[in-house]
Design a protein around this motif. Sequence first.
Motif, PDB file in Angstrom:
ATOM      1  N   HIS A 122       0.798  -1.236   0.000  1.00 58.46           N
ATOM      2  CA  HIS A 122       0.000   0.000   0.000  1.00 58.46           C
ATOM      3  C   HIS A 122       0.824   1.276   0.000  1.00 58.46           C
ATOM      4  CE1 HIS A 122       0.471  -0.118   4.443  1.00 58.46           C
ATOM      5  NE2 HIS A 122       0.230   1.181   4.386  1.00 58.46           N
ATOM      6  N   ASP A 123       2.051   1.249   0.463  1.00 61.41           N
ATOM      7  CA  ASP A 123       2.890   2.452   0.497  1.00 61.41           C
ATOM      8  C   ASP A 123       3.959   2.485  -0.598  1.00 61.41           C
ATOM      9  OD1 ASP A 123       1.711   3.890   2.563  1.00 61.41           O
ATOM     10  OD2 ASP A 123       2.884   2.898   4.119  1.00 61.41           O
ATOM     11  N   ILE A 160       3.935   3.084  -3.911  1.00 65.20           N
ATOM     12  CA  ILE A 160       3.907   4.238  -4.820  1.00 65.20           C
ATOM     13  C   ILE A 160       4.213   5.511  -4.035  1.00 65.20           C
ATOM     14  CG2 ILE A 160       2.446   5.660  -6.314  1.00 65.20           C
ATOM     15  CD1 ILE A 160       0.904   3.063  -7.051  1.00 65.20           C
ATOM     16  N   GLU A 161       3.555   5.671  -2.902  1.00 64.55           N
ATOM     17  CA  GLU A 161       3.659   6.900  -2.117  1.00 64.55           C
ATOM     18  C   GLU A 161       5.046   7.102  -1.510  1.00 64.55           C
ATOM     19  OE1 GLU A 161       1.517   8.425   1.940  1.00 64.55           O
ATOM     20  OE2 GLU A 161       0.241   7.546   0.401  1.00 64.55           O
ATOM     21  N   ASP A 162       5.620   6.056  -0.937  1.00 63.76           N
ATOM     22  CA  ASP A 162       6.885   6.200  -0.216  1.00 63.76           C
ATOM     23  C   ASP A 162       8.118   5.871  -1.048  1.00 63.76           C
ATOM     24  OD1 ASP A 162       5.406   6.864   1.989  1.00 63.76           O
ATOM     25  OD2 ASP A 162       5.785   5.014   3.077  1.00 63.76           O
ATOM     26  N   ARG A 204       3.362   2.558 -10.871  1.00 62.23           N
ATOM     27  CA  ARG A 204       2.106   1.821 -10.852  1.00 62.23           C
ATOM     28  C   ARG A 204       2.121   0.689 -11.877  1.00 62.23           C
ATOM     29  NH1 ARG A 204      -2.521   0.644 -13.015  1.00 62.23           N
ATOM     30  NH2 ARG A 204      -4.506   0.965 -11.971  1.00 62.23           N
ATOM     31  N   ILE A 252      -3.990  -0.008  -4.647  1.00 63.37           N
ATOM     32  CA  ILE A 252      -2.870   0.776  -4.113  1.00 63.37           C
ATOM     33  C   ILE A 252      -3.006   2.228  -4.534  1.00 63.37           C
ATOM     34  CG2 ILE A 252      -0.360   1.110  -4.185  1.00 63.37           C
ATOM     35  CD1 ILE A 252      -0.216  -2.008  -4.567  1.00 63.37           C
ATOM     36  N   GLU A 253      -3.335   2.435  -5.786  1.00 64.98           N
ATOM     37  CA  GLU A 253      -3.518   3.807  -6.282  1.00 64.98           C
ATOM     38  C   GLU A 253      -4.619   4.527  -5.490  1.00 64.98           C
ATOM     39  OE1 GLU A 253      -3.302   5.638 -10.650  1.00 64.98           O
ATOM     40  OE2 GLU A 253      -4.922   4.188 -10.386  1.00 64.98           O
ATOM     41  N   THR A 300      -3.302   5.773  -2.125  1.00 65.67           N
ATOM     42  CA  THR A 300      -2.072   6.564  -2.185  1.00 65.67           C
ATOM     43  C   THR A 300      -2.369   8.054  -2.117  1.00 65.67           C
ATOM     44  OG1 THR A 300      -0.905   4.854  -3.450  1.00 65.67           O
ATOM     45  CG2 THR A 300      -0.057   7.103  -3.632  1.00 65.67           C
ATOM     46  N   ASP A 301      -1.663   8.736  -1.205  1.00 65.25           N
ATOM     47  CA  ASP A 301      -1.763  10.196  -1.114  1.00 65.25           C
ATOM     48  C   ASP A 301      -0.936  10.835  -2.219  1.00 65.25           C
ATOM     49  OD1 ASP A 301      -3.322  10.049   1.167  1.00 65.25           O
ATOM     50  OD2 ASP A 301      -1.705  10.592   2.544  1.00 65.25           O
ATOM     51  N   LYS A 350       1.710  13.122  -2.975  1.00 67.02           N
ATOM     52  CA  LYS A 350       2.815  13.745  -2.231  1.00 67.02           C
ATOM     53  C   LYS A 350       3.189  15.130  -2.759  1.00 67.02           C
ATOM     54  CE  LYS A 350       4.537  10.836   0.900  1.00 67.02           C
ATOM     55  NZ  LYS A 350       5.597  10.916   1.771  1.00 67.02           N
TER      56      LYS A 350
END
Length: 182
Positions: free
Chosen positions: A60-61, A63-65, A70, A85-86, A89-90, A92
């Motif tokens: 889950h993190d 893409i974000e971290d 993707r 996951i998308e 995702t926040d 950033k």
Amino acid sequence: MKEWITVLKAADAAARWHVHQKRKGVAQEPYINHLLEVAMLVGDATDGKDTNLVVAALLHDAIEDQEVPREMIAEAFGEDVASLIEEVTDDKSLEKQERKRLQVAHASKKSNRARVIKLADKTSNLRTISTSPSPEWSVKRRLEYVAWAREVVVGLRGVNDRLEAEFDRAAAAAEQSVTPKL
């Protein structure tokens, strides 16, 4: 049985992608511990009936971290996992306060499966506040995080009673961890 091999491959990918990342708490746990906890909460809450959801929880993190593309996730784990996951995702590129505001505003608009991941993620984060808070976080900041997490979870409720009860226990424990014993 084959789908559980995919879960293990996702755990391996998560460990590799997050290899240098640590939790912010005093224990400085490897970040994979958080990802495994979120996946375990999701798997337990759904009785292991949705392996794609468990895979998405593990990743889950990503893409974000870790800026994992993707497309790479979709190719390795399928479009369903990549979409989940998308969805959690926040962005950033936005300021932190705006991202937090959007999590509250968008929580109830997410798919039920994405809401389960978000609920498990918030539960894991609150557990960490209780057991290994960041040394940079004051009591006020920890309490503000708990209050914000509760706001987010208002929009996530109604998807899984067991997971909601876990969240409620974690939130209470996080608050108690900073409350003086009288």
